[in-house]
Scaffold this motif. Structure first.
Motif, mmCIF file in Angstrom:
data_model
loop_
_atom_site.group_PDB
_atom_site.id
_atom_site.type_symbol
_atom_site.label_atom_id
_atom_site.label_comp_id
_atom_site.label_asym_id
_atom_site.label_seq_id
_atom_site.Cartn_x
_atom_site.Cartn_y
_atom_site.Cartn_z
ATOM 1 N N GLY A 28 0.597 -1.187 -0.009
ATOM 2 C CA GLY A 28 0.235 -0.004 -0.210
ATOM 3 C C GLY A 28 0.860 1.404 -0.136
ATOM 4 O O GLY A 28 0.328 2.186 0.408
ATOM 5 N N GLN A 29 2.172 1.236 -0.300
ATOM 6 C CA GLN A 29 2.766 2.233 -0.475
ATOM 7 C C GLN A 29 3.225 2.788 -1.781
ATOM 8 O O GLN A 29 3.308 1.756 -2.792
ATOM 9 C CB GLN A 29 4.239 2.177 0.442
ATOM 10 N N PRO A 30 3.497 4.071 -2.152
ATOM 11 C CA PRO A 30 3.896 4.495 -3.435
ATOM 12 C C PRO A 30 5.202 3.943 -3.983
ATOM 13 O O PRO A 30 6.014 4.431 -3.222
ATOM 14 C CB PRO A 30 3.614 5.868 -3.613
ATOM 15 N N PRO A 31 5.169 3.438 -5.056
ATOM 16 C CA PRO A 31 6.709 3.305 -5.651
ATOM 17 C C PRO A 31 7.637 4.580 -5.934
ATOM 18 O O PRO A 31 6.895 5.215 -7.029
ATOM 19 C CB PRO A 31 6.568 2.381 -6.830
ATOM 20 N N LEU A 32 8.506 4.823 -5.073
ATOM 21 C CA LEU A 32 9.016 6.261 -5.700
ATOM 22 C C LEU A 32 10.656 5.868 -5.829
ATOM 23 O O LEU A 32 11.270 5.158 -4.895
ATOM 24 C CB LEU A 32 9.020 7.175 -4.616
ATOM 25 N N ALA A 57 11.906 10.194 -3.959
ATOM 26 C CA ALA A 57 11.534 10.352 -2.653
ATOM 27 C C ALA A 57 12.407 11.772 -2.067
ATOM 28 O O ALA A 57 11.889 12.395 -1.374
ATOM 29 C CB ALA A 57 11.895 9.318 -2.061
ATOM 30 N N ARG A 58 13.824 11.717 -2.131
ATOM 31 C CA ARG A 58 14.342 12.790 -1.800
ATOM 32 C C ARG A 58 14.074 14.133 -2.289
ATOM 33 O O ARG A 58 14.084 15.301 -1.668
ATOM 34 C CB ARG A 58 16.018 12.599 -1.827
ATOM 35 N N ARG A 59 13.832 14.011 -3.628
ATOM 36 C CA ARG A 59 13.382 15.484 -4.433
ATOM 37 C C ARG A 59 11.901 15.706 -3.761
ATOM 38 O O ARG A 59 11.926 17.043 -3.526
ATOM 39 C CB ARG A 59 13.199 15.086 -5.804
ATOM 40 N N LEU A 60 11.087 14.984 -3.584
ATOM 41 C CA LEU A 60 9.869 15.467 -2.848
ATOM 42 C C LEU A 60 10.050 15.918 -1.552
ATOM 43 O O LEU A 60 9.490 17.158 -0.989
ATOM 44 C CB LEU A 60 9.034 14.271 -3.004
ATOM 45 N N LEU A 61 10.838 15.322 -0.570
ATOM 46 C CA LEU A 61 11.133 15.769 0.613
ATOM 47 C C LEU A 61 11.683 17.122 0.634
ATOM 48 O O LEU A 61 11.251 17.868 1.492
ATOM 49 C CB LEU A 61 11.976 14.606 1.323
ATOM 50 N N THR A 62 12.782 17.195 -0.229
ATOM 51 C CA THR A 62 13.373 18.724 -0.201
ATOM 52 C C THR A 62 12.263 19.757 -0.565
ATOM 53 O O THR A 62 12.472 20.621 -0.130
ATOM 54 C CB THR A 62 14.495 18.460 -1.220
#
Length: 237
Positions: free
Chosen positions: A131-135, A140-145
Protein backbone atom coordinates in the motif's frame (compact mmCIF):
# COMPACT_ATOMS: atom_id res chain seq x y z
CA UNK A 1 -8.47 -13.60 -12.59
CA UNK A 2 -5.09 -13.08 -14.26
CA UNK A 3 -3.28 -9.91 -13.27
CA UNK A 4 -2.64 -7.95 -16.45
CA UNK A 5 0.19 -5.47 -16.95
CA UNK A 6 0.67 -2.92 -19.73
CA UNK A 7 4.12 -1.43 -20.35
CA UNK A 8 4.23 1.71 -22.50
CA UNK A 9 7.86 2.28 -23.52
CA UNK A 10 9.26 3.15 -26.94
CA UNK A 11 12.79 1.79 -26.36
CA UNK A 12 12.82 -2.00 -26.94
CA UNK A 13 15.80 -2.54 -24.61
CA UNK A 14 14.19 -0.54 -21.79
CA UNK A 15 10.89 -2.31 -22.45
CA UNK A 16 12.53 -5.71 -22.03
CA UNK A 17 14.26 -4.51 -18.87
CA UNK A 18 10.96 -3.35 -17.37
CA UNK A 19 9.33 -6.68 -18.25
CA UNK A 20 12.00 -8.47 -16.25
CA UNK A 21 11.52 -6.06 -13.34
CA UNK A 22 7.77 -6.72 -13.29
CA UNK A 23 8.20 -10.50 -13.47
CA UNK A 24 10.69 -10.42 -10.61
CA UNK A 25 8.49 -8.11 -8.51
CA UNK A 26 5.27 -10.14 -8.50
CA UNK A 27 4.65 -13.87 -8.42
CA UNK A 28 1.08 -13.58 -9.68
CA UNK A 29 1.72 -11.61 -12.88
CA UNK A 30 0.53 -13.78 -15.75
CA UNK A 31 0.04 -11.30 -18.58
CA UNK A 32 2.39 -8.52 -19.71
CA UNK A 33 1.51 -6.53 -22.83
CA UNK A 34 3.95 -4.11 -24.46
CA UNK A 35 3.24 -0.90 -26.39
CA UNK A 36 5.81 1.25 -28.16
CA UNK A 37 3.78 4.44 -28.54
CA UNK A 38 0.60 6.19 -27.41
CA UNK A 39 -1.44 4.97 -30.38
CA UNK A 40 -0.62 1.33 -29.61
CA UNK A 41 -1.41 1.80 -25.90
CA UNK A 42 -4.73 3.48 -26.66
CA UNK A 43 -5.64 0.68 -29.05
CA UNK A 44 -4.86 -1.94 -26.40
CA UNK A 45 -6.95 0.00 -23.87
CA UNK A 46 -9.85 0.17 -26.32
CA UNK A 47 -10.06 3.95 -26.33
CA UNK A 48 -13.28 5.47 -27.54
CA UNK A 49 -13.53 8.44 -29.88
CA UNK A 50 -13.64 10.76 -26.86
CA UNK A 51 -10.13 9.74 -25.84
CA UNK A 52 -11.19 7.63 -22.83
CA UNK A 53 -10.59 3.92 -22.35
CA UNK A 54 -13.70 1.85 -22.94
CA UNK A 55 -15.12 -0.10 -20.01
CA UNK A 56 -13.36 -3.47 -20.05
CA UNK A 57 -14.42 -6.76 -18.49
CA UNK A 58 -10.77 -7.69 -17.97
CA UNK A 59 -8.83 -4.42 -17.46
CA UNK A 60 -5.14 -3.97 -16.83
CA UNK A 61 -4.30 -3.73 -13.14
CA UNK A 62 -0.80 -2.21 -13.52
CA UNK A 63 0.32 0.24 -16.20
CA UNK A 64 3.88 1.51 -16.55
CA UNK A 65 4.03 4.75 -18.53
CA UNK A 66 7.07 6.40 -20.14
CA UNK A 67 6.79 10.18 -20.49
CA UNK A 68 8.65 10.90 -23.73
CA UNK A 69 7.10 8.97 -26.62
CA UNK A 70 7.37 9.23 -30.43
CA UNK A 71 3.78 10.41 -30.81
CA UNK A 72 3.26 12.49 -27.68
CA UNK A 73 3.66 12.56 -23.92
CA UNK A 74 2.79 9.89 -21.40
CA UNK A 75 1.06 12.65 -19.43
CA UNK A 76 -1.73 12.53 -22.01
CA UNK A 77 -2.37 8.88 -21.25
CA UNK A 78 -2.23 9.45 -17.48
CA UNK A 79 -4.97 12.06 -17.82
CA UNK A 80 -7.06 9.76 -19.98
CA UNK A 81 -6.70 7.00 -17.38
CA UNK A 82 -7.98 9.12 -14.48
CA UNK A 83 -11.05 6.87 -14.06
CA UNK A 84 -9.38 3.63 -15.15
CA UNK A 85 -9.08 0.94 -12.42
CA UNK A 86 -5.32 0.47 -12.56
CA UNK A 87 -2.20 1.43 -10.64
CA UNK A 88 -0.31 3.86 -12.90
CA UNK A 89 3.46 4.10 -12.48
CA UNK A 90 5.67 6.51 -14.43
CA UNK A 91 8.95 4.95 -15.61
CA UNK A 92 11.29 7.56 -17.03
CA UNK A 93 14.80 9.02 -17.12
CA UNK A 94 13.65 12.46 -15.99
CA UNK A 95 13.95 13.43 -12.32
CA UNK A 96 13.38 17.18 -12.71
CA UNK A 97 10.39 19.11 -11.36
CA UNK A 98 9.10 19.85 -14.87
CA UNK A 99 8.36 16.15 -15.37
CA UNK A 100 7.81 14.92 -11.81
CA UNK A 101 5.07 17.24 -10.55
CA UNK A 102 2.93 17.28 -13.72
CA UNK A 103 3.00 13.47 -13.68
CA UNK A 104 1.81 13.36 -10.07
CA UNK A 105 -0.86 15.95 -10.84
CA UNK A 106 -2.06 13.82 -13.75
CA UNK A 107 -2.67 10.90 -11.40
CA UNK A 108 0.54 8.86 -11.35
CA UNK A 109 0.56 6.46 -8.39
CA UNK A 110 4.35 6.19 -8.43
CA UNK A 111 7.45 7.53 -10.17
CA UNK A 112 10.45 5.34 -11.01
CA UNK A 113 13.72 6.14 -12.76
CA UNK A 114 14.80 3.57 -15.32
CA UNK A 115 18.43 4.30 -14.52
CA UNK A 116 18.02 2.75 -11.05
CA UNK A 117 19.45 -0.70 -10.42
CA UNK A 118 17.28 -3.71 -11.18
CA UNK A 119 17.08 -4.63 -7.48
CA UNK A 120 15.99 -1.10 -6.52
CA UNK A 121 13.17 -1.06 -9.06
CA UNK A 122 11.95 -4.48 -7.93
CA UNK A 123 11.95 -3.36 -4.31
CA UNK A 124 10.03 -0.18 -5.16
CA UNK A 125 7.40 -1.95 -7.28
CA UNK A 126 6.81 -4.44 -4.48
CA UNK A 127 5.73 -1.54 -2.27
CA UNK A 128 2.41 -1.60 -4.14
CA UNK A 129 1.53 -4.78 -2.23
CA UNK A 130 2.15 -2.95 1.05
CA UNK A 131 0.00 0.00 0.00
CA UNK A 132 2.97 2.33 -0.47
CA UNK A 133 3.76 4.48 -3.54
CA UNK A 134 6.72 3.24 -5.61
CA UNK A 135 9.24 6.10 -5.70
CA UNK A 136 12.85 5.96 -6.79
CA UNK A 137 15.15 7.04 -3.93
CA UNK A 138 16.18 10.18 -5.82
CA UNK A 139 12.52 11.09 -6.36
CA UNK A 140 11.63 10.52 -2.70
CA UNK A 141 14.51 12.83 -1.69
CA UNK A 142 13.40 15.39 -4.29
CA UNK A 143 9.86 15.44 -2.93
CA UNK A 144 11.08 15.71 0.65
CA UNK A 145 13.35 18.63 -0.24
CA UNK A 146 10.59 20.34 -2.19
CA UNK A 147 8.06 20.27 0.63
CA UNK A 148 10.62 21.19 3.26
CA UNK A 149 11.54 24.32 1.34
CA UNK A 150 8.13 25.18 -0.14
CA UNK A 151 6.87 28.74 0.32
CA UNK A 152 9.82 30.06 2.36
CA UNK A 153 8.35 33.58 2.19
CA UNK A 154 5.21 32.66 4.11
CA UNK A 155 5.07 34.26 7.58
CA UNK A 156 5.44 32.03 10.60
CA UNK A 157 2.41 31.18 12.70
CA UNK A 158 3.34 33.74 15.36
CA UNK A 159 3.65 36.53 12.77
CA UNK A 160 0.62 35.68 10.71
CA UNK A 161 -2.40 37.95 10.76
CA UNK A 162 -5.38 36.77 12.80
CA UNK A 163 -7.87 34.72 10.90
CA UNK A 164 -11.38 33.60 11.59
CA UNK A 165 -11.64 30.30 13.46
CA UNK A 166 -11.74 27.43 10.96
CA UNK A 167 -15.13 25.92 10.39
CA UNK A 168 -15.45 22.18 10.91
CA UNK A 169 -15.17 20.29 7.66
CA UNK A 170 -18.26 18.39 6.55
CA UNK A 171 -18.11 14.76 7.50
CA UNK A 172 -17.68 12.28 4.61
CA UNK A 173 -20.53 9.98 3.78
CA UNK A 174 -19.20 6.88 5.54
CA UNK A 175 -22.26 4.85 4.64
CA UNK A 176 -21.03 4.75 1.05
CA UNK A 177 -18.42 2.13 1.97
CA UNK A 178 -19.39 -1.20 0.45
CA UNK A 179 -19.33 -4.37 2.59
CA UNK A 180 -16.11 -5.41 0.83
CA UNK A 181 -14.51 -2.03 1.52
CA UNK A 182 -15.55 -2.22 5.17
CA UNK A 183 -13.94 -5.66 5.41
CA UNK A 184 -10.72 -4.38 3.84
CA UNK A 185 -10.73 -1.37 6.18
CA UNK A 186 -11.10 -3.68 9.18
CA UNK A 187 -8.06 -5.69 8.14
CA UNK A 188 -6.10 -2.49 7.39
CA UNK A 189 -6.88 -1.18 10.87
CA UNK A 190 -5.51 -4.38 12.36
CA UNK A 191 -2.18 -3.96 10.55
CA UNK A 192 -2.48 -6.63 7.87
CA UNK A 193 -0.53 -6.08 4.62
CA UNK A 194 -2.27 -5.95 1.25
CA UNK A 195 -1.00 -9.43 0.40
CA UNK A 196 -2.26 -10.82 3.72
CA UNK A 197 -5.67 -9.19 3.19
CA UNK A 198 -5.86 -10.67 -0.30
CA UNK A 199 -5.14 -14.13 1.12
CA UNK A 200 -7.70 -13.75 3.92
CA UNK A 201 -10.41 -12.53 1.53
CA UNK A 202 -9.53 -14.92 -1.31
CA UNK A 203 -9.02 -12.14 -3.86
CA UNK A 204 -6.11 -10.69 -5.86
CA UNK A 205 -3.89 -8.13 -4.16
CA UNK A 206 -4.54 -5.70 -7.00
CA UNK A 207 -8.24 -5.94 -6.14
CA UNK A 208 -7.42 -5.13 -2.52
CA UNK A 209 -5.38 -2.17 -3.74
CA UNK A 210 -8.41 -0.92 -5.71
CA UNK A 211 -10.59 -1.21 -2.60
CA UNK A 212 -8.04 0.77 -0.57
CA UNK A 213 -7.96 3.56 -3.16
CA UNK A 214 -11.75 3.76 -2.99
CA UNK A 215 -11.69 3.80 0.83
CA UNK A 216 -9.15 6.62 0.91
CA UNK A 217 -11.24 8.65 -1.53
CA UNK A 218 -14.50 8.11 0.32
CA UNK A 219 -13.03 8.83 3.76
CA UNK A 220 -10.94 11.74 2.46
CA UNK A 221 -7.68 10.30 3.83
CA UNK A 222 -4.32 9.59 2.22
CA UNK A 223 -2.72 6.88 4.34
CA UNK A 224 -3.37 3.64 6.16
CA UNK A 225 -2.80 5.32 9.53
CA UNK A 226 -5.37 8.05 8.83
CA UNK A 227 -7.91 5.48 7.65
CA UNK A 228 -7.36 3.33 10.76
CA UNK A 229 -7.70 6.27 13.16
CA UNK A 230 -10.81 7.60 11.43
CA UNK A 231 -12.35 4.16 11.29
CA UNK A 232 -11.77 3.70 15.03
CA UNK A 233 -13.20 7.13 15.92
CA UNK A 234 -16.29 6.60 13.81
CA UNK A 235 -16.86 3.05 15.00
CA UNK A 236 -16.46 1.67 11.50
CA UNK A 237 -14.30 -1.23 12.72
Amino acid sequence: MAVKVLILEDNPVARGFLCRVVKESFSDISSITEAGDLEAARRLLGHTAGGRPARADDPYQLILVDLELPDGSGLELLQELSQYPATRIVTTLYSDDEHLFPALQCGADGYLLKEDRFEVLVEELQKIVRGQPPLSPAIARRLLTHFRTADPQLPSASMAAPVNPPQPAPQPDYERLTPRESEVLTYLSKGFTIKEIASLMGIKWFTVNDHIKSIYKKLNVSSRAEAAVLASKQGLV
